[in-house]
Write a protein that holds these residues in place. Sequence first.
Motif, PDB file in Angstrom:
ATOM      1  N   TRP A  84      73.580  -3.324  18.379  1.00  0.00           N
ATOM      2  CA  TRP A  84      74.450  -3.112  19.528  1.00  0.00           C
ATOM      3  C   TRP A  84      75.244  -4.363  19.898  1.00  0.00           C
ATOM      4  O   TRP A  84      76.457  -4.292  20.079  1.00  0.00           O
ATOM      5  CB  TRP A  84      73.645  -2.618  20.741  1.00  0.00           C
ATOM      6  N   ASN A  85      74.596  -5.501  20.035  1.00  0.00           N
ATOM      7  CA  ASN A  85      75.294  -6.730  20.450  1.00  0.00           C
ATOM      8  C   ASN A  85      76.370  -7.151  19.458  1.00  0.00           C
ATOM      9  O   ASN A  85      77.459  -7.586  19.862  1.00  0.00           O
ATOM     10  CB  ASN A  85      74.300  -7.873  20.657  1.00  0.00           C
ATOM     11  N   VAL A  86      76.086  -7.016  18.177  1.00  0.00           N
ATOM     12  CA  VAL A  86      77.050  -7.390  17.140  1.00  0.00           C
ATOM     13  C   VAL A  86      78.263  -6.461  17.201  1.00  0.00           C
ATOM     14  O   VAL A  86      79.414  -6.921  17.222  1.00  0.00           O
ATOM     15  CB  VAL A  86      76.395  -7.336  15.740  1.00  0.00           C
ATOM     16  N   ILE A  87      78.017  -5.158  17.239  1.00  0.00           N
ATOM     17  CA  ILE A  87      79.107  -4.185  17.267  1.00  0.00           C
ATOM     18  C   ILE A  87      79.934  -4.352  18.535  1.00  0.00           C
ATOM     19  O   ILE A  87      81.169  -4.374  18.482  1.00  0.00           O
ATOM     20  CB  ILE A  87      78.558  -2.747  17.147  1.00  0.00           C
ATOM     21  N   GLN A  88      79.270  -4.489  19.667  1.00  0.00           N
ATOM     22  CA  GLN A  88      80.001  -4.611  20.924  1.00  0.00           C
ATOM     23  C   GLN A  88      80.834  -5.887  20.957  1.00  0.00           C
ATOM     24  O   GLN A  88      81.936  -5.891  21.487  1.00  0.00           O
ATOM     25  CB  GLN A  88      79.066  -4.561  22.134  1.00  0.00           C
TER      26      GLN A  88
END
Length: 184
Positions: A84-88
Amino acid sequence: MQKELDAQLDTVRTAPAIVVKTETTGLVSGSDEILELVILDTEGQKLFASRFRPLHNEVWLDAEDVNHIRLEDVQDERAIDVYWNVIQKILSAAKTVIGYNVRFETEMLKGQGFQIPGACVDVMESFAAIYGEWDESYQEYSWQKLKRCAHYYHYDWNEVKEEHRAMAYAKATLYCWKKMQAAS
C-alpha cells in the motif's frame, strides 16, 4: 516483509505522469479486487508491477475468461495491502494518470483504498473520437477495445509475451497515448 518495504519507500521511483493497468476479479469497485497492477512512467520504465492474492474473492470465472488469472496463480502472492505505501507514494506523486478506460482503473484502485490526486487521461475516450464510429443511441463516439486502438496505431503485440496481462496492456496503452500526442 512490511518493514523491508517501508525501508525501501525512500527509494521508490515516481514520475509526474504514469500509465496504470490492473487485472481484477471483476468489474465492481469495492467488492472485486485487483489481482495484478502495473504502473509505468511515460518512458515505459516500470515503477511497480506485481500480482496479489485477493482477500475476499475466491472465484472470478468471468474475469478469468478475460485475464486468464486463476486463484492458483495468485494464492501464494502477498495481498495488495502489503504494498500500500509503495503504490500510494507513486500515485500521490503523479500529476497525471493515463489509462485505457482510466475511470475503471482508478475506481478499482479507489475501491481498494488508494487515493488518486492527479488528473486522469483516458486513452480510450480520446481514441473513440479519433476512430470516429458514432453511436446513435448514446449520441457519442463508440468506445473501442485496446486491441483495435493498438492495431490502428500499428502496435506490435509480439514485443510483449502475455497480451492479456497488465504489463502488455500498459505498454500498449502507453504506445497509443504517445502516438496520439505526436499527432496532436
